[in-house]
Design a protein around this motif. Structure first.
Motif, PDB file in Angstrom:
ATOM      1  N   SER A 247      -8.644  -5.789 -63.827  1.00 35.10           N
ATOM      2  CA  SER A 247      -8.703  -6.230 -62.448  1.00 35.10           C
ATOM      3  C   SER A 247      -9.055  -7.712 -62.411  1.00 35.10           C
ATOM      4  CB  SER A 247      -9.850  -5.527 -61.725  1.00 35.10           C
ATOM      5  OG  SER A 247      -9.615  -4.225 -61.342  1.00 35.10           O
ATOM      6  N   TYR A 248      -8.757  -8.356 -61.311  1.00 33.51           N
ATOM      7  CA  TYR A 248      -9.386  -9.640 -61.021  1.00 33.51           C
ATOM      8  C   TYR A 248     -10.663  -9.273 -60.259  1.00 33.51           C
ATOM      9  CZ  TYR A 248      -4.857 -11.300 -62.450  1.00 33.51           C
ATOM     10  OH  TYR A 248      -3.719 -11.528 -63.179  1.00 33.51           O
ATOM     11  N   HIS A 249     -11.771  -9.348 -60.973  1.00 31.99           N
ATOM     12  CA  HIS A 249     -12.993  -8.704 -60.507  1.00 31.99           C
ATOM     13  C   HIS A 249     -13.656  -9.354 -59.299  1.00 31.99           C
ATOM     14  CE1 HIS A 249     -12.783  -6.407 -64.232  1.00 31.99           C
ATOM     15  NE2 HIS A 249     -13.582  -5.557 -63.607  1.00 31.99           N
ATOM     16  N   ASN A 250     -13.399 -10.640 -59.092  1.00 32.75           N
ATOM     17  CA  ASN A 250     -14.080 -11.310 -57.973  1.00 32.75           C
ATOM     18  C   ASN A 250     -13.244 -12.506 -57.511  1.00 32.75           C
ATOM     19  OD1 ASN A 250     -14.552 -13.301 -59.930  1.00 32.75           O
ATOM     20  ND2 ASN A 250     -16.449 -12.284 -60.553  1.00 32.75           N
ATOM     21  N   LYS A 251     -13.777 -13.198 -56.508  1.00 36.83           N
ATOM     22  CA  LYS A 251     -13.095 -14.367 -55.939  1.00 36.83           C
ATOM     23  C   LYS A 251     -12.714 -15.377 -57.011  1.00 36.83           C
ATOM     24  CE  LYS A 251     -15.109 -15.212 -51.398  1.00 36.83           C
ATOM     25  NZ  LYS A 251     -16.009 -16.094 -50.686  1.00 36.83           N
TER      26      LYS A 251
ATOM     27  N   TYR B 152      -2.864  -9.531 -56.872  1.00 36.92           N
ATOM     28  CA  TYR B 152      -3.253  -8.148 -56.596  1.00 36.92           C
ATOM     29  C   TYR B 152      -4.738  -7.910 -56.789  1.00 36.92           C
ATOM     30  CZ  TYR B 152       1.380  -6.602 -55.663  1.00 36.92           C
ATOM     31  OH  TYR B 152       2.584  -6.412 -55.047  1.00 36.92           O
ATOM     32  N   LEU B 153      -5.258  -7.027 -55.968  1.00 43.87           N
ATOM     33  CA  LEU B 153      -6.643  -6.596 -56.113  1.00 43.87           C
ATOM     34  C   LEU B 153      -6.617  -5.141 -56.559  1.00 43.87           C
ATOM     35  CD1 LEU B 153      -8.161  -8.196 -52.884  1.00 43.87           C
ATOM     36  CD2 LEU B 153      -8.065  -9.141 -55.204  1.00 43.87           C
ATOM     37  N   ASP B 154      -6.966  -4.926 -57.804  1.00 45.01           N
ATOM     38  CA  ASP B 154      -7.036  -3.566 -58.339  1.00 45.01           C
ATOM     39  C   ASP B 154      -8.401  -2.984 -57.959  1.00 45.01           C
ATOM     40  OD1 ASP B 154      -6.620  -1.234 -59.902  1.00 45.01           O
ATOM     41  OD2 ASP B 154      -5.294  -2.332 -61.248  1.00 45.01           O
ATOM     42  N   ILE B 155      -8.658  -1.765 -58.399  1.00 43.62           N
ATOM     43  CA  ILE B 155      -9.799  -0.984 -57.881  1.00 43.62           C
ATOM     44  C   ILE B 155     -11.146  -1.697 -57.793  1.00 43.62           C
ATOM     45  CG2 ILE B 155      -8.938   1.330 -58.293  1.00 43.62           C
ATOM     46  CD1 ILE B 155     -10.188   1.277 -61.056  1.00 43.62           C
ATOM     47  N   ASP B 156     -11.360  -2.731 -58.600  1.00 44.24           N
ATOM     48  CA  ASP B 156     -12.694  -3.340 -58.628  1.00 44.24           C
ATOM     49  C   ASP B 156     -13.035  -4.213 -57.422  1.00 44.24           C
ATOM     50  OD1 ASP B 156     -13.701  -2.520 -61.419  1.00 44.24           O
ATOM     51  OD2 ASP B 156     -11.627  -3.133 -61.697  1.00 44.24           O
ATOM     52  N   TYR B 157     -12.075  -4.431 -56.521  1.00 46.38           N
ATOM     53  CA  TYR B 157     -12.424  -5.183 -55.306  1.00 46.38           C
ATOM     54  C   TYR B 157     -13.264  -4.327 -54.363  1.00 46.38           C
ATOM     55  CZ  TYR B 157      -9.272  -2.670 -52.160  1.00 46.38           C
ATOM     56  OH  TYR B 157      -8.684  -1.701 -51.402  1.00 46.38           O
ATOM     57  N   MET B 158     -13.202  -3.016 -54.596  1.00 42.24           N
ATOM     58  CA  MET B 158     -13.878  -2.105 -53.661  1.00 42.24           C
ATOM     59  C   MET B 158     -15.361  -1.991 -54.016  1.00 42.24           C
ATOM     60  SD  MET B 158     -11.326   1.169 -53.502  1.00 42.24           S
ATOM     61  CE  MET B 158      -9.722   1.029 -54.244  1.00 42.24           C
ATOM     62  N   ASP B 159     -16.091  -1.449 -53.070  1.00 42.60           N
ATOM     63  CA  ASP B 159     -17.478  -1.099 -53.331  1.00 42.60           C
ATOM     64  C   ASP B 159     -17.464   0.282 -54.001  1.00 42.60           C
ATOM     65  OD1 ASP B 159     -20.150  -0.463 -53.212  1.00 42.60           O
ATOM     66  OD2 ASP B 159     -20.129  -0.039 -51.048  1.00 42.60           O
TER      67      ASP B 159
ATOM     68  N   LEU C 186      -2.950 -11.542 -50.707  1.00 45.04           N
ATOM     69  CA  LEU C 186      -3.743 -10.662 -51.566  1.00 45.04           C
ATOM     70  C   LEU C 186      -3.340  -9.216 -51.272  1.00 45.04           C
ATOM     71  CD1 LEU C 186      -7.295 -12.300 -51.236  1.00 45.04           C
ATOM     72  CD2 LEU C 186      -5.549 -12.693 -52.992  1.00 45.04           C
ATOM     73  N   ILE C 187      -3.089  -8.465 -52.328  1.00 38.29           N
ATOM     74  CA  ILE C 187      -2.569  -7.099 -52.134  1.00 38.29           C
ATOM     75  C   ILE C 187      -3.537  -6.088 -52.751  1.00 38.29           C
ATOM     76  CG2 ILE C 187      -0.526  -5.619 -52.384  1.00 38.29           C
ATOM     77  CD1 ILE C 187       0.209  -8.306 -51.144  1.00 38.29           C
ATOM     78  N   PRO C 188      -4.358  -5.433 -51.929  1.00 36.87           N
ATOM     79  CA  PRO C 188      -5.306  -4.456 -52.466  1.00 36.87           C
ATOM     80  C   PRO C 188      -4.686  -3.086 -52.734  1.00 36.87           C
ATOM     81  CG  PRO C 188      -5.686  -4.772 -50.119  1.00 36.87           C
ATOM     82  CD  PRO C 188      -4.547  -5.672 -50.495  1.00 36.87           C
ATOM     83  N   ILE C 189      -5.292  -2.385 -53.645  1.00 34.14           N
ATOM     84  CA  ILE C 189      -4.865  -1.020 -53.998  1.00 34.14           C
ATOM     85  C   ILE C 189      -5.610  -0.020 -53.113  1.00 34.14           C
ATOM     86  CG2 ILE C 189      -6.696  -0.609 -55.723  1.00 34.14           C
ATOM     87  CD1 ILE C 189      -4.561   0.583 -57.582  1.00 34.14           C
ATOM     88  N   ILE C 190      -4.959   1.089 -52.805  1.00 29.27           N
ATOM     89  CA  ILE C 190      -5.639   2.203 -52.135  1.00 29.27           C
ATOM     90  C   ILE C 190      -5.344   3.462 -52.959  1.00 29.27           C
ATOM     91  CG2 ILE C 190      -5.796   3.637 -50.045  1.00 29.27           C
ATOM     92  CD1 ILE C 190      -6.824   0.823 -49.500  1.00 29.27           C
TER      93      ILE C 190
END
Ligand code: GLC
Length: 633
Positions: free
Chosen positions: A171-175, A196-203, A232-236
């Motif tokens: 993931s790209y873990h942070n900003k 892309y924002l893989d799972i680690d963008y989430m809490d 930015l494209i987050p995963i769900i």
């Protein structure tokens, strides 16, 4: 002519939008029988008949000589001995002297023995007695595709910027990590439109949350990136973390929105966040509820998503894990013989995506409690439909980028797909190529593979060759797994080679976008096997490494390591164009076999005689392209 045959009371998959009067299955025109609850039909194939279709699935363009299964599977090893991948695309064309198409509209398991047991026989087993089968007779394979596609409705068109180059990583873990990607590309003048924002963008991997620590003031960050021209494209993910006080879980539980077990309790299984509940996407109320949750992120300026783990992937169920642990405890201290050891090992290995777990899940389908196995193949498609329906209502068609891992025909109207967790293997360049026309046949136009390969370490030359194919795929995304070597273009030596390849994409975007929209509007394919266009040419008929693209082009990527080029077959006279950065080198070539040299920073393209395509100036972002100033080559 498309004819519908119905058996029993099929579950409505919503795949077909045209209305048909159904004939009884007794009239079905192929040899058929019921074996218990299974429906089996078969017919003879002539020597040389080609079998096309099955969308996202393993092996060749010609599906003949193997047995496939329609069963959405979370399986990251896409080897040629597999029978299914993440999707169930039950449309197939038999391209004999009289071509015909078949669509088995049935959301549970189907077995397609296409000359595996007997090379001259196709035998198809539908694992249930309630189904619709459509037969399309008459015309060429391409006409059969068009008729089918007209019946299933127009394919999803994403926003224009979704044709830009996209960089992903788990993931790209942070900003800072996201910024470093953009800076890395910008510094080398390599175009980029999405990160892309893989799972680690989430809490804690909770859907519709953003980690405050990793992405403080997320909305401002999204705005800032958009000002830079980056989406930015987050995963769900499908599974919702079981956690008291987490609103999505609490609401789902209070309203009875999660999948249940036979006793009415919530089915619980482990995915990234730990124990999860699974929204019952088969229920329209749940779709509406879950779809509206995307608003949390669209309100922060997000305009693209990828839906994942929606086969659904279940690493373990609470019940399965308990059973396995009890078994291990009961064997503790015993001297295990080989049989008992392997049995124990298999118990743990079999915890993920287990048939027993899938069989323990129940859905609410029109008020009736329906076992998951009966609807397995439309679970993920309905998750994506939940999002697609919300986006369309809220923002209008095609405003939001949306693609999914699991899919069923019908989802093509509201989303694209990607081909899941491939490997950084040379053979997976060709696997990507082979799936493109098959996915198009089934309505999925916005698609592509993880370029550079997802699993394992990629080499520089592999990423470049993969990208050179990806230049043509509507979804052009470089993605890789946790723990693998970094494979962003700027990370390798001579990043200028990556610039040369990715600039070609930007030069071609106006052409590719127009070709895409036309294919969607005309229910047509973007990518075709050569045999569709040259049915009487014996070499074209067998070609598994080249594709026709639109009305003008043919593509033939390099797919092997340590080679300077490849052999290519021209089914008619064409212009060979080597594209690299702003350079376009042309050479007229005659019909026949040729060896062509293609350097690592070059994209080969073949243009048919008398045809021209627009090439515009490259730009760093799609928003800066000037399609009107394109020159024709
Ligand atoms: C799944 C997806 C992959 C993603 C990973 C972590 O394996 O297919 O693309 O990176 O999950 O979210």
């Amino acid at each position: 002519m498309m004819t519908k045959y119905t058996s029993g009371t099929p579950i409505d998959t919503e795949a077909v939008v045209r209305r048909f009067d159904a004939l009884p299955v007794a009239d079905f025109p192929f040899a058929h029988r019921f074996d218990g609850d299974k429906f089996i039909f078969s017919f003879a194939m002539e020597d040389g008949d080609i079998v096309y279709g099955l969308g996202e699935s393993p092996r060749g363009i010609n599906k003949r000589g193997w047995v496939y299964e329609s069963y959405c599977s979370d399986d990251p090893f896409h080897t040629e001995t597999k029978q299914s991948l993440y999707a169930a695309h039950n449309f197939i064309i038999f391209g004999g002297s009289k071509a015909f198409g078949l669509f088995v509209d049935f959301p549970a398991r189907i077995r397609w023995d296409l000359g595996y047991t007997r090379q001259d026989t196709a035998e198809i087993t539908v694992d249930g007695a309630d189904f619709d089968i459509y037969v399309i007779n008459g015309g060429s394979p391409r006409e059969i595709v068009r008729e089918f596609r007209a019946a299933i409705g127009q394919s999803y068109i994403p926003p224009f910027w979704a044709f830009g180059y996209q960089q992903s990583r788990w993931s790209y873990h942070n900003k800072d990590a996201v910024n470093a990607v953009i800076e890395g590309y910008d510094a080398e003048n390599i175009p980029l439109d999405c990160v892309y924002l893989d799972i680690d963008y989430m809490d804690h991997y909770k859907d519709f949350t953003v980690s405050e620590e990793a992405f403080p003031d997320f909305a401002a960050f999204v705005r800032e990136k958009r000002a830079q021209g980056i989406h930015l494209i987050p995963i769900i993910d499908a599974g919702v973390k079981k956690e008291d006080g987490y609103s999505v879980y609490e609401e789902g539980k209070a309203n009875g929105y999660f999948c249940k077990k036979a006793d009415g309790s919530v089915f619980e299984g482990g995915v990234w966040p730990g124990v999860c509940a699974f929204p019952d996407f088969l229920d329209p109320k749940v779709r509406e509820w879950f779809g509206a949750k995307y608003k949390t992120l669209t309100d922060m300026g997000i305009d693209g998503f990828w839906n994942d783990m929606n086969e659904p992937a279940i690493f373990y169920s609470a019940d399965g894990l308990k059973k396995a642990l009890d078994k291990a405890a009961s064997l503790s201290g015993e001297d295990l013989d080989l049989g008992r050891f392997f049995n124990l090992k298999d118990t743990f290995l079999g915890l993920s995506n287990s048939q027993e777990d899938y069989s323990a899940i129940y859905h609410n389908v029109g008020g009736e409690q329906v076992n998951h196995q009966r609807v397995h193949n439309i679970y993920g498609a309905n998750m994506t439909k939940a999002a697609g329906e919300y986006f369309e209502k809220e923002f209008g068609k095609g405003s939001i980028l949306m693609f999914s891992r699991a899919s069923y025909i019908g989802a093509h109207r509201s989303s694209g797909i990607w081909f899941g967790d491939n490997h950084s293997w040379w053979s997976h360049i060709l696997l990507d190529l082979k799936m493109l026309p098959a996915a198009n046949m089934c309505g999925f136009l916005y698609c592509g593979a993880d370029l550079g390969g997802f699993n394992e370490n990629a080499t520089r030359d592999l990423v470049l060759r993969f990208l050179a194919l990806g230049v043509f795929t509507p979804l052009m995304r470089n993605h890789s797994a946790l723990g693998t070597r970094d494979q962003e273009g700027y990370r390798f030596e001579n990043p200028g080679d990556f610039r040369d390849i990715i600039q070609v994409r930007y030069r071609l975007i106006p052409y590719l976008y127009e070709t895409f929209v036309k294919a969607s509007e005309q229910n047509d394919l973007i990518f075709r096997p050569l045999s569709f266009d040259y049915p009487d040419d014996p070499i074209a008929r067998e070609c598994e490494t080249q594709l026709m693209l639109g009305e003008e082009c043919m593509i033939a990527p390099v797919y092997e390591q340590n080679v300077k080029g490849r052999t290519v077959y021209l089914p008619e006279d064409m212009t060979f164009v080597k594209l690299s950065g702003e350079r376009a080198e042309k050479r007229e070539m005659q019909k026949g076999l040729h060896y062509v040299e293609i350097a690592l920073n070059e994209v080969p393209l073949f243009i048919k005689k008398g045809k021209k395509i627009p090439l515009c100036k490259p730009a760093m972002r799609t928003r800066d392209l000037a399609p009107d100033e394109a020159e024709f080559i």
